[in-house]
Design an enzyme around this catalytic site. Structure first.
Site, PDB file in Angstrom:
ATOM      1  N   HIS A 256       0.872  -1.180   0.000  1.00 42.01           N
ATOM      2  CA  HIS A 256       0.000   0.000   0.000  1.00 42.01           C
ATOM      3  C   HIS A 256       0.902   1.222   0.000  1.00 42.01           C
ATOM      4  CE1 HIS A 256      -2.858   3.071   1.344  1.00 42.01           C
ATOM      5  NE2 HIS A 256      -3.841   2.223   1.148  1.00 42.01           N
ATOM      6  N   GLU A 310      -7.010  -5.220   1.702  1.00 40.58           N
ATOM      7  CA  GLU A 310      -7.864  -5.974   0.792  1.00 40.58           C
ATOM      8  C   GLU A 310      -7.798  -7.475   1.021  1.00 40.58           C
ATOM      9  OE1 GLU A 310      -6.610  -4.722  -3.064  1.00 40.58           O
ATOM     10  OE2 GLU A 310      -7.757  -2.865  -2.940  1.00 40.58           O
TER      11      GLU A 310
END
Lengths: 373, 373
Positions: A256, A310
């Protein structure tokens, strides 16, 4: 004129103030109005998170009961919007349906500045729009909302027709709380750009839904589950993932831009998954995670890479019974709390958001008549 | 970590390159891919402007004929979208209808990256969506598009059922060319933020439509005409406008953040208005303009203030027969060329747009159980 600031992607450019969430990527900390999300995840529901964002404080018991009642009452969808939900192509992406239905909800309303009551109402309506479209596309009847169920439980109930277990409701609540805000991500920023023109709430949220749909933002969570399912069993993980990397494919659910330490949301969701999902799937997911991290570490030893939010989001949402293509729309239902709070923050101290671009096109030239070109 | 750059509203922050338009506000110059818009306004139609933006060059005669034919063929709207146009509340803002219908057009399409063919098609469809909604809300039948008419003429024909005069078609073409792009205004930037997530074309354009609706951006052009009409005759202009300023109301159609010289679009539209609108209205508009500029100059002698593009846009769009609430949607139909070209530019060299915010909320604190709050 001073020299312009050049910042592609706007990384590190502060476009304004926020009192909503704080992302401290270097140390892996995320706080909502000063509360650490580990602490919030243990204690609060989605409605409490929404109250925190909209009003600045966690609700008292009386405020909480009041908000739950107001949101339950707001679960009405005008007829013309239900007709659109029924009439959309059955193969529509649920995100396209959500974008269209939110936009249609705004049609027929006079332009007004986003306010608390509109924001509460649209947040309450979002899961109803999703459940309505999902039922219709499966050729099923719409299930009316139940006023005695909270936001999370009612959503699961309207999708399946069955009252969810306490564990499922709890798991979805934690997910909805954790994902409800995250600084100026692309969808939140899109909503604020739209709000900065004094446009209406529905315009801001349709823009945000459209941005969240993008695979570089919220559009990819189901792919982490697809990867786990494609791997199928622990023993296949290493071969499968090395083959994917050799084909220059990305491993889904890792890394990320904001976090150089573990994403705290991933950590909480992993713990939650342990309790709510089938043991076999959880073990497989953990094994895929560990193998993925190891392989990625080998190829980029200097970088600290972690699973992102996720990865276990996909596992949790699957465990509470959602279809894969409902993962991103459910993310949207969560992010409604943050989007709407950011919109209120934008309009409370607004300046039109209008950056510059560096012109790199042709030098001045003269137009030729069409037959001389 | 270096200190963050703080830039509220992003004024003067360059977020990327563009080869599309160049706004030189200090000298009042606007060029599209190197062509001055005075020159373009004299020579080209909307389709030629779109070709210029999409492909980098003005079309040859053969390319122009080809694009016109392709765009005429693209004027088909799927049934489910026409049904939505028919089913929306008749009192919907046309901008809300457009936002909803563009979104609905995207439903049922698999996610794909925006490309030239999708962009051309959606640009061709936009006036059809508007005309369909406008006819339905007036209780009239939809008028099928005519393949022998160009983009501008067909739009006017579908709205009214009457073939426009050459002067009307020309005036609308000039308007559509002039307004087709303008750097990174808020709607174009919203479209690029959404595109930067790898979302689809329809998501980008619904976001842009929502942003354009805002009164600080494109949502106010009809108000300039309303002001002119409210003033009614020359003799009233000064009293009316001084009274408005005394009530702290803004005079509509004056000033623009980007221009410190006259907006060249306003200048061209003024000349155009002289030829196409009723002499009485043109004289009144000019008188309102002069009086407004004089009064504003008195109150802010240090600032150079000019009428902006909205002032004569309103006059022109009224002269070609459009209802006031179709002004902003027609602006959207024009800006489709620029929006879509910016989206293509974004995806050709993409970086996710994700700025930072300065956290100004509460310091870390502990969550209390609900009954202890």
């Amino acid at each position: 004129m001073s020299a312009p600031i050049v910042a592609k992607g706007l990384e590190g450019v502060v476009v304004g103030n926020t009192a909503l969430s704080r992302v401290e990527g270097q140390i892996g900390r995320l706080t909502f109005r000063g509360y650490d999300i580990h602490d919030l995840a243990r204690h609060i529901t989605f409605e409490e998170a929404a109250h925190l964002f909209w009003k600045g404080e966690l609700p008292t018991r009386a405020q909480y009961d009041d908000l739950k009642m107001q949101m339950a009452h707001a679960r009405m969808i005008p007829n013309h919007v239900m007709q659109i939900a029924r009439g959309l192509p059955k193969n529509s992406e649920p995100m396209d349906a959500l974008r269209t239905l939110v936009s249609a909800l705004g049609a027929g309303n006079p332009l007004k500045q986003p306010d608390l009551s509109a924001v509460m109402m649209l947040t309450a309506q979002t899961p109803i729009l999703l459940a309505a479209f999902d039922r219709y596309r499966r050729g099923l009847e719409f299930i009316p909302p139940r006023g005695d169920l909270d936001h999370a439980a009612n959503y699961l109930y309207m999708l399946s027709g069955t009252e969810p277990t306490a564990a499922q409701t709890r798991a979805l609540n934690v997910y909805l709380v954790l994902l409800s805000d995250h600084g100026l991500n692309a969808s939140t920023f899109a909503a604020r750009v739209i709000a900065s023109t004094w446009s209406d709430l529905y315009s801001c949220i349709t823009g945000a839904v459209g941005a969240l749909k993008g695979p570089l933002h919220g559009g990819a969570p189901s792919r982490a589950l697809e990867m786990i399912e494609a791997i199928g069993k622990k023993e296949n993980a290493e071969t499968w993932m090395r083959a994917a990397l050799a084909k220059k494919e990305r491993l889904m659910g890792f890394g990320h831009r904001m976090y150089k330490a573990e994403d705290p949301r991933a950590e909480i969701l992993r713990d939650l998954a342990r309790g709510v999902c089938a043991p076999q799937l959880f073990e497989l997911a953990q094994s895929v995670e560990q193998t993925g991290l190891q392989i990625l570490h080998e190829s980029k030893p200097a970088e600290r890479i972690y699973t992102n939010v996720e990865f276990y989001s996909a596992v949790i949402l699957h465990a509470v019974g959602l279809a894969k293509d409902m993962f991103t729309p459910t993310f949207a239902a969560s992010r409604m709390a943050g989007w709407t709070a950011h919109i209120l923050e934008q309009v409370a101290d607004n300046r039109l958001i209008r950056p510059d671009a560096e012109y790199v096109g042709p030098a001045p030239r003269a137009v030729k008549a069409i037959d001389q070109r």
